[in-house]
Design an enzyme around this catalytic site. Structure first.
Site, PDB file in Angstrom:
ATOM      1  N   ASP A 166       1.965   0.249  12.355  1.00  0.00           N
ATOM      2  CA  ASP A 166       2.300  -1.024  13.325  1.00  0.00           C
ATOM      3  C   ASP A 166       3.099  -1.963  12.893  1.00  0.00           C
ATOM      4  OD1 ASP A 166       1.683  -1.458  10.554  1.00  0.00           O
ATOM      5  OD2 ASP A 166       0.019  -2.914  10.370  1.00  0.00           O
ATOM      6  N   ARG A 210       1.277  -5.118  -5.507  1.00  0.00           N
ATOM      7  CA  ARG A 210       1.371  -6.572  -4.818  1.00  0.00           C
ATOM      8  C   ARG A 210       1.611  -7.597  -5.873  1.00  0.00           C
ATOM      9  NH1 ARG A 210      -2.019  -3.963  -1.278  1.00  0.00           N
ATOM     10  NH2 ARG A 210      -1.036  -3.841   0.920  1.00  0.00           N
ATOM     11  N   GLY A 231       0.733  -1.072  -0.114  1.00  0.00           N
ATOM     12  CA  GLY A 231      -0.002   0.134  -0.148  1.00  0.00           C
ATOM     13  C   GLY A 231       0.902   1.412  -0.125  1.00  0.00           C
ATOM     14  N   ASP A 242      -0.228   2.867   8.778  1.00  0.00           N
ATOM     15  CA  ASP A 242      -0.994   2.146   9.716  1.00  0.00           C
ATOM     16  C   ASP A 242      -0.092   2.193  10.943  1.00  0.00           C
ATOM     17  OD1 ASP A 242      -3.181   1.566   8.378  1.00  0.00           O
ATOM     18  OD2 ASP A 242      -2.347  -0.673   7.896  1.00  0.00           O
ATOM     19  N   THR A 294       4.106   2.987   5.791  1.00  0.00           N
ATOM     20  CA  THR A 294       2.821   2.532   5.788  1.00  0.00           C
ATOM     21  C   THR A 294       1.688   3.629   6.613  1.00  0.00           C
ATOM     22  OG1 THR A 294       1.170   0.978   6.822  1.00  0.00           O
ATOM     23  CG2 THR A 294       3.605   0.851   7.431  1.00  0.00           C
ATOM     24  N   ASP A 327       5.091  -4.782   6.476  1.00  0.00           N
ATOM     25  CA  ASP A 327       5.363  -6.062   6.771  1.00  0.00           C
ATOM     26  C   ASP A 327       5.664  -7.180   5.457  1.00  0.00           C
ATOM     27  OD1 ASP A 327       5.186  -5.625   9.131  1.00  0.00           O
ATOM     28  OD2 ASP A 327       3.435  -7.286   9.729  1.00  0.00           O
ATOM     29  N   ARG A 367      -6.679  -2.296  10.329  1.00  0.00           N
ATOM     30  CA  ARG A 367      -7.137  -3.515  10.371  1.00  0.00           C
ATOM     31  C   ARG A 367      -6.719  -4.249  11.496  1.00  0.00           C
ATOM     32  NH1 ARG A 367      -9.980  -4.874   5.615  1.00  0.00           N
ATOM     33  NH2 ARG A 367      -8.472  -3.268   4.364  1.00  0.00           N
TER      34      ARG A 367
END
Lengths: 328, 328, 328, 328
Positions: free
Chosen positions: A134, A76, A15, A132, A130, A107, A176
């Site tokens: 995370d 991807r 992403g 996120d 990213t 990741d 998510r």
């Protein structure tokens, strides 16, 4: 890794996030500074398989620092998950006389890089890109700060209309598996409730809390919900449930979606991109590999890629408490 | 209407739009300038029924010009649709010694004002406040320009991520009956296709057009869809259909929703609010009623409220053609 | 002009303004739509003299609609003011097989175009691109709306700090000969006073007015001053004078400067750019020349270039009155 | 300090910064959460001397989180620098039954707090609110992140026009003693050169560097200069010098000024404000005093006020190097 690094390639993978262009720019300029060559791989690993590479010089990255998205494009790649795909990629890697790879992504992209390194001894450095936030090994991922500002600006607008009409808004934000965006943007936007994947407070507690807000005189409310919220209900189901149980509320839902990934990067993300990109090149020149650069305690550090992929960094309990207190 | 106007009230009614606060501010300051009193009615007609009014002076509107939403709040009142409700409203109108009413809102709010005027001889002037721009008698409604900028800024962000991934995005914008937002923001955002209520090109034409875009080398596309699009399909159904028929595309949907109503008003909307608010008060002082103020050919004009409610202004064919040409 | 138009060139000239890229894009796409070729001239007339032209296709203008500045660059050319310079330019014009010219710029650029047309019979269409909005024949010039939003956003920020400290700010905005930006942005930003080239109220009136504001309880104030203000004093001299005569005020000056020319164009400017660019090409195809396209009463119109250059459009008296009323 | 804290007051003092309102809001809500009372002191220490205090409840801080400036207003108080002034302030402190003070501001405000504490045993906690980021004991001060984004957005606009015209811009940003804004916003804006108080590279090096840029094909450049730059020349003198020595450049100056202090706070600053405000109240409840709360390594920490005032935190050498590399 004993060979001298004289030519590297950089890609963006997975992403996209704001600041990726700024990171590519930093990698390119660090290469120029260190007198090595730099190529850009288009569309992530797939571009390496397809031999879609372009030479990058100072001119190629002019005026990219302020742009969202990634001019190298991202994708991807299913093919790269196969031994054959990676063999093709390595063939192109060698034919382009490349010595090392900088992978900007999350990741999944790092896992790909680790396997590629294992199979073909390609030195790989990861840059965490990213929204996120995370990823283990960095307190801030590239794009996260920009995404927070985007979300807060949009919720500020939603609040304008919410408070004009005594409405209750459920706003779904990205995340998510991690509630970083929801929790921080929720605090930033002054949300009355924040639902995140890391905590399941239960829908009854939400109703209780909204009732408390109501009694304290609040006539409009914003509930921020992370995609991966643990109530097991979609944001629309949550809204329906609340509307049935609190008919006095006029409930609305807003799903922010992909706009959260775009936009001109914040100053924080641009500076972070610069520091990470420069350090990634330096690590390759030092003969390092399988590391992810990150920012910790305001210093640029590096973490083993394996650790970065396997571990997670957690939501701070203090922040949960602050969110609670501020929503009084 | 022969009585001299010495005290008026202003309300915001229906859906809120950016610039409503600026318009209230202009009404208040025009009252002060003309040495008459001004009250604010909270929550539209319902507030008049509930006798929820506040005095407004220069201080009350300080620092409101830049704020979205409406500090007088807005609401839709079922009670005002009844004779009894309006009688209550009129009782409060008289008890507050009000001589006239300024209503900031859209079609429905103006209809309410006209009935109120018919039944109780209350002088009413309307100010067109709605982001939809669908009101006859004014080339621009208050909030429309701001909404266009909001939509374009968001689609700019979506395009960042769309072009990073070769994606096709369907973006739903407001406009149940009118395609002004979709058409203008679509052109402004460089959309490849724009679907509006005024035109049904058919879903097959959309597929054809996307195929043409694809062949011309475009790898990402934005389709802007007005809520009231005439294909008879929701934006999600449209997306599904296209994804099935063009499997090479990675299709995404984004519904912009209520954020389009909020935000700090653009300079255009702030100036428009000022001009309309000042003129509304002047008209009342001139003994006029049942008029809506508007902007036409860059001048402030007035239109019979009945006409404003019954007629519509149409999408310009030239603009449709420009949209077609620019999406090549 | 009897020859069929099959290839044209477009340039941006003079001071840049937001929306110029969008206008170039529109010219290019209108050419493609009409099956004619389009070239871009770099750095205005100087680029034509230096034969610095690039072919423009749909791809060249991709993702330019949202960008400020002009990717064709702009310049002021002394050489083009000479007969020899224009002869060189014409030689290149012919060698590139060009049939006509679209000039995006202001007064000076149009004058250049008219002389070029007179001497060499080159069909020329002008697009009014300047933030100053001071061109006859169009109610809005390209970039003006964006500049207004930029100025208002900045003054909103200045007001934050002004009202935190009871300060009086003098804010200088662009407009050497015309007060459009100062007057409209001043109203939009809620300025207490606005000084423009078209009106000389005298510095004493400013002091009086600030005293009135002060007495009415205002503790901070913004005075917007156009560059070409007629008091005969610079913004710094004005500030000094007021500080000496009203020692109770903490006076500050802010000169906004060139930031006013930049930034992503507003939706209004993007749509305007599209309409003007398309119409410019149509006019050339219709065999027209020496015209400037413009927007009047929300329709795209054309005006004789000579008129556009010689005449001026005036500040609306109604707006001056509105400004007065709103600053109460 | 052995008395139980049941009522506190909060003030904003010195130069304002974005996030001050959010911090006041957090203090107020933390008080409610902990069942203690909270008052707001208007205009900093001067308001305490003038007994200008207002009670603050959850309602008073509604919708303040997104606003720039400080609704409590700020001021610099000469009177508070005298023993008599502080005695008056203490008298009001006691008469309002206050137990402790939260001071949001910078160095000077903290010094005032320390003296007040020494003389009158008033528990004081400081929250670092200044855009300059020059306070020891916290990696980020409140408002700094927002100011960086403001500066970068403005320079992005200036670059639009700079690159349209091959111009060299000198942009002066805030920072009399510290180059944090100049260095970080300079990197973020992609500046070619950055001049800061911490380093005197000499004006000749600037000329050399601009010559290198020029040779590498750059046709426009941005030089970011901190107010307190050590060349000993004003930004206008610098510009003159360069224009004389590099006549090929068209040089312009832009002084950003006070707009840097305003604007809606970024998400980062809003969250930081929340965390600092909550912690400040907790510290008072724990019986602590003479501390400044801060953020270090993403945790909320506290530092002795004396240390915070006396020490400084330094520019990171790594960042200087990154700036050098990225401007290639």
């Amino acid at each position: 890794m004993s060979t001298k690094v004289t030519k590297i390639a950089v890609m963006t993978s997975g992403g996209d996030s704001p600041g990726m262009n700024a990171a590519v720019r930093a990698v390119v300029r660090a290469c120029i500074y260190n007198n090595i060559e730099c190529m850009g791989i288009l569309r992530g690993y797939q571009g390496l398989i397809d031999n879609d590479l372009i030479p990058l010089d100072s001119r190629s990255v002019r005026n990219t620092i302020s742009r969202g998205g990634t001019f190298l494009q991202s994708a991807r790649s299913k093919e790269f998950r196969t031994v054959e795909g990676r063999a093709k990629a390595y063939k192109n890697f060698k034919e382009n006389n490349l010595d090392a790879l900088v992978v900007i992504g999350g990741d999944g992209s790092f896992t790909g890089g680790m396997i590629f390194n294992k199979e073909h001894k390609v030195p790989v450095i990861g840059i965490p890109g990213t929204i996120d936030n995370d990823i283990y090994g960095t307190q801030f991922t590239l794009g996260y700060d920009t995404a927070l500002n985007t979300v807060v600006e949009v919720i500020d607008k939603i609040r304008d209309t919410a408070s004009s009409h005594n409405r209750l808004f459920f706003v779904e934000v990205m995340g998510r598996d991690a509630g970083f965006i929801a929790l921080n943007a929720g605090i930033g936007a002054g949300a009355e409730e924040i639902l995140i994947p890391e905590e399941n407070l239960g829908i009854e507690r939400l109703i209780d809390s909204l009732n408390v807000s109501k009694k304290s005189g609040k006539t409009s409310s914003i509930v921020v919900v992370a995609e991966g919220d643990k109530t097991g209900k979609s944001v629309f189901e949550l809204a329906d449930y609340v509307e049935k149980n609190m008919p006095e509320y006029d409930v609305r839902v807003s799903v922010l979606g992909h706009m959260q990934r775009g936009g001109s990067p914040s100053c924080f993300d641009r500076v972070l991109a610069g520091r990470l990109g420069v350090r990634a090149v330096e690590l390759l020149l030092e003969g390092k590999s399988n590391l992810m650069v990150g920012i910790n305690n305001n210093k640029i550090t590096s973490t083993n890629l394996e650790k970065a992929v396997k571990l997670h960094h957690d939501i701070d309990k203090e922040l949960l408490k602050v969110a609670d207190i501020l929503s009084i």
